[in-house]
Design a protein around this motif. Structure first.
Motif, PDB file in Angstrom:
ATOM      1  N   GLY A  25       0.815  -1.212   0.000  1.00 49.25           N
ATOM      2  CA  GLY A  25       0.000   0.000   0.000  1.00 49.25           C
ATOM      3  C   GLY A  25       0.846   1.259   0.000  1.00 49.25           C
ATOM      4  O   GLY A  25       0.518   2.240  -0.679  1.00 49.25           O
ATOM      5  N   ALA A  26       1.945   1.248   0.755  1.00 49.19           N
ATOM      6  CA  ALA A  26       2.832   2.404   0.773  1.00 49.19           C
ATOM      7  C   ALA A  26       3.464   2.634  -0.596  1.00 49.19           C
ATOM      8  O   ALA A  26       3.595   3.781  -1.049  1.00 49.19           O
ATOM      9  CB  ALA A  26       3.914   2.205   1.836  1.00 49.19           C
ATOM     10  N   ALA A  27       3.861   1.549  -1.267  1.00 44.79           N
ATOM     11  CA  ALA A  27       4.421   1.679  -2.613  1.00 44.79           C
ATOM     12  C   ALA A  27       3.399   2.269  -3.572  1.00 44.79           C
ATOM     13  O   ALA A  27       3.722   3.129  -4.405  1.00 44.79           O
ATOM     14  CB  ALA A  27       4.896   0.320  -3.114  1.00 44.79           C
ATOM     15  N   LEU A  28       2.150   1.843  -3.436  1.00 45.81           N
ATOM     16  CA  LEU A  28       1.091   2.359  -4.313  1.00 45.81           C
ATOM     17  C   LEU A  28       0.811   3.828  -4.029  1.00 45.81           C
ATOM     18  O   LEU A  28       0.694   4.643  -4.953  1.00 45.81           O
ATOM     19  CB  LEU A  28      -0.176   1.530  -4.126  1.00 45.81           C
ATOM     20  CG  LEU A  28      -1.343   1.840  -5.067  1.00 45.81           C
ATOM     21  CD1 LEU A  28      -0.950   1.533  -6.504  1.00 45.81           C
ATOM     22  CD2 LEU A  28      -2.571   1.030  -4.679  1.00 45.81           C
ATOM     23  N   LEU A  29       0.714   4.189  -2.757  1.00 44.44           N
ATOM     24  CA  LEU A  29       0.439   5.584  -2.399  1.00 44.44           C
ATOM     25  C   LEU A  29       1.573   6.508  -2.823  1.00 44.44           C
ATOM     26  O   LEU A  29       1.341   7.668  -3.174  1.00 44.44           O
ATOM     27  CB  LEU A  29       0.218   5.696  -0.889  1.00 44.44           C
ATOM     28  CG  LEU A  29      -1.088   5.114  -0.344  1.00 44.44           C
ATOM     29  CD1 LEU A  29      -1.083   5.180   1.184  1.00 44.44           C
ATOM     30  CD2 LEU A  29      -2.285   5.865  -0.910  1.00 44.44           C
ATOM     31  N   PHE A  30       2.804   5.995  -2.796  1.00 44.45           N
ATOM     32  CA  PHE A  30       3.943   6.848  -3.136  1.00 44.45           C
ATOM     33  C   PHE A  30       4.088   7.044  -4.641  1.00 44.45           C
ATOM     34  O   PHE A  30       4.520   8.099  -5.106  1.00 44.45           O
ATOM     35  CB  PHE A  30       5.224   6.233  -2.561  1.00 44.45           C
ATOM     36  CG  PHE A  30       6.438   7.103  -2.755  1.00 44.45           C
ATOM     37  CD1 PHE A  30       6.641   8.218  -1.957  1.00 44.45           C
ATOM     38  CD2 PHE A  30       7.381   6.807  -3.731  1.00 44.45           C
ATOM     39  CE1 PHE A  30       7.747   9.028  -2.125  1.00 44.45           C
ATOM     40  CE2 PHE A  30       8.486   7.606  -3.915  1.00 44.45           C
ATOM     41  CZ  PHE A  30       8.671   8.732  -3.110  1.00 44.45           C
ATOM     42  N   LEU A  34       2.989  10.156  -9.122  1.00 46.53           N
ATOM     43  CA  LEU A  34       3.978  10.360 -10.179  1.00 46.53           C
ATOM     44  C   LEU A  34       3.338  10.306 -11.560  1.00 46.53           C
ATOM     45  O   LEU A  34       3.896  10.828 -12.529  1.00 46.53           O
ATOM     46  CB  LEU A  34       5.070   9.291 -10.085  1.00 46.53           C
ATOM     47  CG  LEU A  34       5.862   9.234  -8.773  1.00 46.53           C
ATOM     48  CD1 LEU A  34       6.884   8.113  -8.825  1.00 46.53           C
ATOM     49  CD2 LEU A  34       6.544  10.559  -8.482  1.00 46.53           C
ATOM     50  N   ILE A  35       2.168   9.681 -11.655  1.00 45.16           N
ATOM     51  CA  ILE A  35       1.504   9.559 -12.951  1.00 45.16           C
ATOM     52  C   ILE A  35       0.844  10.866 -13.360  1.00 45.16           C
ATOM     53  O   ILE A  35       0.524  11.075 -14.526  1.00 45.16           O
ATOM     54  CB  ILE A  35       0.456   8.423 -12.892  1.00 45.16           C
ATOM     55  CG1 ILE A  35       1.130   7.127 -12.428  1.00 45.16           C
ATOM     56  CG2 ILE A  35      -0.207   8.194 -14.233  1.00 45.16           C
ATOM     57  CD1 ILE A  35       0.163   5.971 -12.235  1.00 45.16           C
ATOM     58  N   SER A  36       0.641  11.779 -12.407  1.00 41.92           N
ATOM     59  CA  SER A  36      -0.115  13.001 -12.685  1.00 41.92           C
ATOM     60  C   SER A  36       0.688  14.064 -13.411  1.00 41.92           C
ATOM     61  O   SER A  36       0.130  15.062 -13.852  1.00 41.92           O
ATOM     62  CB  SER A  36      -0.655  13.584 -11.374  1.00 41.92           C
ATOM     63  OG  SER A  36       0.423  13.962 -10.514  1.00 41.92           O
ATOM     64  N   THR A  37       1.997  13.902 -13.513  1.00 40.78           N
ATOM     65  CA  THR A  37       2.834  14.939 -14.111  1.00 40.78           C
ATOM     66  C   THR A  37       3.863  14.319 -15.036  1.00 40.78           C
ATOM     67  O   THR A  37       4.237  13.150 -14.878  1.00 40.78           O
ATOM     68  CB  THR A  37       3.541  15.758 -13.017  1.00 40.78           C
ATOM     69  OG1 THR A  37       4.427  16.720 -13.623  1.00 40.78           O
ATOM     70  CG2 THR A  37       4.336  14.868 -12.098  1.00 40.78           C
ATOM     71  N   PRO A  43       9.790  12.676 -10.711  1.00 35.42           N
ATOM     72  CA  PRO A  43      10.373  11.329 -10.571  1.00 35.42           C
ATOM     73  C   PRO A  43      11.800  11.353 -10.038  1.00 35.42           C
ATOM     74  O   PRO A  43      12.207  10.417  -9.344  1.00 35.42           O
ATOM     75  CB  PRO A  43      10.320  10.767 -11.997  1.00 35.42           C
ATOM     76  CG  PRO A  43      10.246  11.955 -12.882  1.00 35.42           C
ATOM     77  CD  PRO A  43       9.472  12.983 -12.114  1.00 35.42           C
ATOM     78  N   ALA A  44      12.559  12.413 -10.345  1.00 38.96           N
ATOM     79  CA  ALA A  44      13.921  12.493  -9.817  1.00 38.96           C
ATOM     80  C   ALA A  44      13.898  12.628  -8.293  1.00 38.96           C
ATOM     81  O   ALA A  44      14.673  11.973  -7.583  1.00 38.96           O
ATOM     82  CB  ALA A  44      14.662  13.672 -10.441  1.00 38.96           C
ATOM     83  N   ALA A  45      13.008  13.474  -7.783  1.00 36.10           N
ATOM     84  CA  ALA A  45      12.885  13.623  -6.333  1.00 36.10           C
ATOM     85  C   ALA A  45      12.385  12.336  -5.694  1.00 36.10           C
ATOM     86  O   ALA A  45      12.842  11.936  -4.610  1.00 36.10           O
ATOM     87  CB  ALA A  45      11.941  14.781  -6.009  1.00 36.10           C
ATOM     88  N   ALA A 249       4.864  11.632  -0.908  1.00 39.24           N
ATOM     89  CA  ALA A 249       4.419  11.871  -2.280  1.00 39.24           C
ATOM     90  C   ALA A 249       3.769  13.248  -2.409  1.00 39.24           C
ATOM     91  O   ALA A 249       4.008  13.974  -3.383  1.00 39.24           O
ATOM     92  CB  ALA A 249       3.438  10.784  -2.703  1.00 39.24           C
ATOM     93  N   SER A 250       2.970  13.634  -1.423  1.00 38.96           N
ATOM     94  CA  SER A 250       2.327  14.950  -1.451  1.00 38.96           C
ATOM     95  C   SER A 250       3.362  16.063  -1.389  1.00 38.96           C
ATOM     96  O   SER A 250       3.234  17.086  -2.078  1.00 38.96           O
ATOM     97  CB  SER A 250       1.345  15.069  -0.285  1.00 38.96           C
ATOM     98  OG  SER A 250       0.350  14.072  -0.346  1.00 38.96           O
ATOM     99  N   ALA A 251       4.403  15.882  -0.581  1.00 39.36           N
ATOM    100  CA  ALA A 251       5.447  16.896  -0.463  1.00 39.36           C
ATOM    101  C   ALA A 251       6.203  17.054  -1.782  1.00 39.36           C
ATOM    102  O   ALA A 251       6.552  18.181  -2.180  1.00 39.36           O
ATOM    103  CB  ALA A 251       6.409  16.517   0.659  1.00 39.36           C
TER     104      ALA A 251
END
Length: 267
Positions: A25-30, A34-37, A43-45, A249-251
């Motif tokens: 779940g953490a992998a999915l949430l993180f 990344l797909i939105s941009t 992706p580098a960050a 991910a939000s940050a």
């Protein structure tokens, strides 16, 4: 042709001990944000964060590199495809290969796509490198309330995947023993590869049918409550891992917006 799917990480590492459902779940949430941009910063960050937390999962760099080898082939394919078929070729001209112009814009776009592939795939690689498949199936049934028929069936299929490599070798040696060899003829090699792959597919389907019948004979489709030999507990630390992945991910997305790098994939 061999397939190594066993966990290869230090099981005593802090994050490697977390519940399998929590890690997945953490992998999915993180990775979902990344797909939105389509910008390269996000992706580098994300990759930087993933590499920083890698020691806490107990995954050695050599193991990670070996597991990520298919991603290197994907990166090469993305680079070649973008160089040959990119519609927009902005930026400075670097190399002119006949009708193909290699520009800084093309390389930047290809680099952003490659970074995104790695950033999205790396968490999944880490999860499977630190998780026993049986623990994952048990956690899916107990914590995620997944149907036992689906979870145990997926576990059985996952366990059978390494056998495909052994069967491929067996089929190849058997055909060679019968004098079936392509030599250096590329057409014959392609024909031999196709026939071997078809034979492997037929064998996999037959094994899958036998496995499904065996599972039904053992009552996996009865609908009756099942007991569990290995209990999987979802603790407060697992919840903290999920929340931390979402906040990280939000940050990253917020930083991309503030710094002006954010480029939405739609719009």
């Amino acid at each position: 042709m061999t397939l190594d799917l066993a966990p290869l990480a230090d099981g005593t590492a802090p994050l490697a001990r977390r519940n399998p459902v929590a890690k997945a779940g953490a992998a999915l949430l993180f990775t979902l944000p990344l797909i939105s941009t389509v910008d390269p910063f996000t992706p580098a960050a994300a990759l930087l964060v993933e590499l920083l937390v890698l020691p806490f999962f107990g995954v050695r760099p050599g193991v990670l590199l070996r597991r990520a080898t298919p991603l290197l082939l994907s990166a090469a394919g993305i680079l070649v495809t973008m160089v040959l078929f990119a519609a927009e070729r902005g930026g400075d001209l670097l190399v002119a290969l006949g009708p193909v112009d290699v520009t800084t814009g093309v390389l930047a776009t290809a680099g952003a796509l490659i970074l995104r592939v790695f950033a999205i795939a790396l968490p999944g690689i880490v999860v499977f490198a630190t998780t026993d498949p049986t623990d994952l199936a048990d956690a899916l049934v107990q914590n995620a309330k997944a149907p036992a028929r689906f979870a145990i069936g997926a576990l059985a299929a996952f366990r059978l995947v390494p056998l495909l490599g052994q069967e491929w070798r067996t089929l190849s040696l058997a055909r060679r023993a019968r004098g079936v060899d392509a030599g250096r003829n590329p057409v014959a090699k392609l024909r031999l590869f196709t026939s071997t792959a078809f034979a492997l597919l037929v064998g996999a389907l037959r094994r899958g049918v036998r496995l499904a019948v065996a599972m039904d004979a053992r009552g996996f489709d009865s609908g009756l409550p099942r007991t569990h030999a290995r209990r999987q507990h979802f603790t407060i630390q697992d919840t903290f891992l999920l929340v931390s992945a979402f906040l990280a991910a939000s940050a990253i997305i917020a930083a991309a917006v503030v710094l002006g790098f954010f480029k939405p994939i739609v719009g």
